[in-house]
Write a protein that holds these residues in place. Structure first.
Motif, short mmCIF file in Angstrom:
data_model
loop_
_atom_site.label_atom_id
_atom_site.label_comp_id
_atom_site.label_asym_id
_atom_site.label_seq_id
_atom_site.Cartn_x
_atom_site.Cartn_y
_atom_site.Cartn_z
N THR A 64 0.79 -1.16 0.09
CA THR A 64 0.00 0.13 -0.06
C THR A 64 0.79 1.19 0.04
O THR A 64 0.59 2.23 -0.68
CB THR A 64 -0.87 -0.01 1.04
OG1 THR A 64 -1.78 -1.14 1.16
CG2 THR A 64 -1.82 1.27 1.14
N CYS A 85 -8.03 4.83 -4.66
CA CYS A 85 -9.46 4.48 -4.21
C CYS A 85 -9.55 2.92 -3.90
O CYS A 85 -9.06 2.33 -4.40
CB CYS A 85 -10.53 5.06 -4.93
SG CYS A 85 -10.78 4.31 -6.54
N PRO A 86 -10.33 2.53 -3.03
CA PRO A 86 -10.70 1.02 -2.78
C PRO A 86 -11.65 0.68 -4.34
O PRO A 86 -12.09 1.30 -4.69
CB PRO A 86 -11.56 1.02 -1.71
CG PRO A 86 -12.20 2.39 -1.70
CD PRO A 86 -11.44 3.27 -1.88
N CYS A 93 -14.10 2.60 -8.45
CA CYS A 93 -13.94 3.01 -7.21
C CYS A 93 -15.27 2.46 -6.36
O CYS A 93 -16.07 2.87 -6.83
CB CYS A 93 -13.55 4.48 -7.18
SG CYS A 93 -12.12 5.00 -7.74
N ASN A 98 -15.12 3.36 3.74
CA ASN A 98 -13.53 3.44 4.14
C ASN A 98 -13.05 2.15 4.36
O ASN A 98 -11.99 1.99 4.67
CB ASN A 98 -13.48 4.18 5.47
CG ASN A 98 -13.80 3.18 6.57
OD1 ASN A 98 -14.91 2.46 6.50
ND2 ASN A 98 -13.22 3.26 7.74
N TRP A 100 -11.18 -0.82 2.59
CA TRP A 100 -10.37 -0.88 1.39
C TRP A 100 -9.98 -2.41 1.12
O TRP A 100 -8.70 -2.59 0.63
CB TRP A 100 -9.14 0.09 1.63
CG TRP A 100 -9.62 1.53 1.35
CD1 TRP A 100 -10.46 2.18 1.86
CD2 TRP A 100 -8.65 2.52 0.83
NE1 TRP A 100 -10.55 3.33 1.57
CE2 TRP A 100 -9.23 3.88 0.81
CE3 TRP A 100 -7.45 2.26 0.03
CZ2 TRP A 100 -8.74 4.98 0.30
CZ3 TRP A 100 -6.83 3.63 -0.59
CH2 TRP A 100 -7.66 4.98 -0.49
N ILE A 104 -6.94 -1.81 -3.99
CA ILE A 104 -6.62 -0.55 -4.20
C ILE A 104 -6.40 -0.40 -5.42
O ILE A 104 -5.52 -1.16 -6.27
CB ILE A 104 -5.72 0.19 -3.34
CG1 ILE A 104 -5.99 -0.44 -1.87
CG2 ILE A 104 -5.78 1.49 -3.43
CD1 ILE A 104 -4.86 0.04 -0.73
N TYR A 142 -8.65 -0.19 6.23
CA TYR A 142 -9.34 0.70 6.47
C TYR A 142 -8.74 2.01 6.06
O TYR A 142 -7.79 2.50 6.56
CB TYR A 142 -10.01 0.84 7.74
CG TYR A 142 -10.69 -0.24 8.25
CD1 TYR A 142 -11.91 -0.54 8.09
CD2 TYR A 142 -9.74 -1.52 9.05
CE1 TYR A 142 -12.42 -1.95 8.55
CE2 TYR A 142 -10.47 -2.61 9.57
CZ TYR A 142 -11.70 -2.76 9.06
OH TYR A 142 -12.23 -3.74 9.53
N GLY A 143 -9.53 2.87 4.98
CA GLY A 143 -8.95 4.26 4.52
C GLY A 143 -9.58 5.30 5.13
O GLY A 143 -10.26 5.08 6.25
N SER A 152 -14.66 8.22 -1.85
CA SER A 152 -13.89 7.65 -0.90
C SER A 152 -12.37 7.49 -1.21
O SER A 152 -11.64 6.92 -0.95
CB SER A 152 -14.39 6.15 -0.50
OG SER A 152 -14.34 5.36 -1.85
N ILE A 168 -4.26 5.31 6.59
CA ILE A 168 -4.77 3.87 6.14
C ILE A 168 -4.40 2.83 7.08
O ILE A 168 -3.27 2.60 7.38
CB ILE A 168 -4.36 3.47 4.93
CG1 ILE A 168 -4.75 4.44 3.69
CG2 ILE A 168 -4.68 2.31 4.34
CD1 ILE A 168 -4.33 4.37 2.19
#
Length: 212
Positions: A64, A85-86, A93, A98, A100, A104, A142-143, A152, A168
């Motif tokens: 990441t 974005c996730p 996206c 939030n 992820w 990604i 979790y973003g 998001s 993140i």
């Protein structure tokens, strides 16, 4: 006196057969060995599991962080916004979430071809720059909390800055106690969250990691 040795390792003395002793393990000895092996396996099991989980968290964090760093560099090189974005399908996206964990994506949201700049949609000739997925069983990402229900994403601008800062979090079944996190400020700079107050949980500057 006559000695006769047959193929079964029995000795005959004057017609009387005496069995020769055979070396080996008794049933009791084998059971003791199996019990010891079982105890050692039980003791080693948790340590082995923890090692696998730690390696998965480390891989997810490094992957990441690498994606975010590359996305920021691309925004500067292209002088155009790059969106992170996730995504569950590596193309679209996930809006307003939030979570992820599915994966990604990073893409140039620059309006190339028939695309529309900064619309949050990979379209036209806009380039998919990087994908991160398959973080391993039991790993959750979790973003930052979404600003709106339709967005998001983290967006890097042409100067490498971010529209908003955020964190993140990389978590597993152990929750915040073993979680890692990547912290990004509005200038786009990235760092690894540390346990700043020595309470056993990483801190992103605003508080402890919560894994949600």
């Amino acid at each position: 006196m006559a000695y006769i040795i047959d193929v079964g390792c029995n000795v005959s003395v004057n017609g009387y057969v005496k069995s020769k002793r055979q070396d080996g393990f008794t049933l009791v000895e084998l059971m003791i060995v199996l019990i010891i092996v079982a105890v050692l396996a039980t003791l080693a099991g948790p340590s082995f599991t923890e090692s696998i989980e730690r390696n998965r968290r480390l891989f997810a964090m490094e992957d990441t962080l690498s994606l975010l760093t590359h996305a920021r560099s691309e925004a500067v090189a292209r002088s155009a916004p790059v969106r992170v974005c996730p995504s569950a399908d590596q193309q679209t996206c996930i809006a307003g979430s939030n979570v992820w964990t599915p994966g990604i994506i990073a893409f140039a949201d620059d309006g190339s071809g028939s695309g529309t700049e900064s619309d949050g949609v990979l379209s036209g000739d806009e380039e998919l720059i990087r994908v991160a997925a398959g973080f391993g069983s039991g790993i959750d990402l979790y973003g930052p909390d979404p600003v709106t229900s339709s967005d998001s994403a983290i967006v890097f601008d042409e100067d490498g800055g971010a529209e908003l800062g955020g964190t993140i979090q990389i978590c597993d079944r152990n929750g915040p106690a073993s979680a890692s996190a990547i912290v990004m400020n509005v200038s786009g700079q990235l760092r690894i969250a540390l346990d700043e107050d020595n309470n056993g949980t990483a801190n992103d500057g605003a508080g402890d990691i919560t894994c949600d």
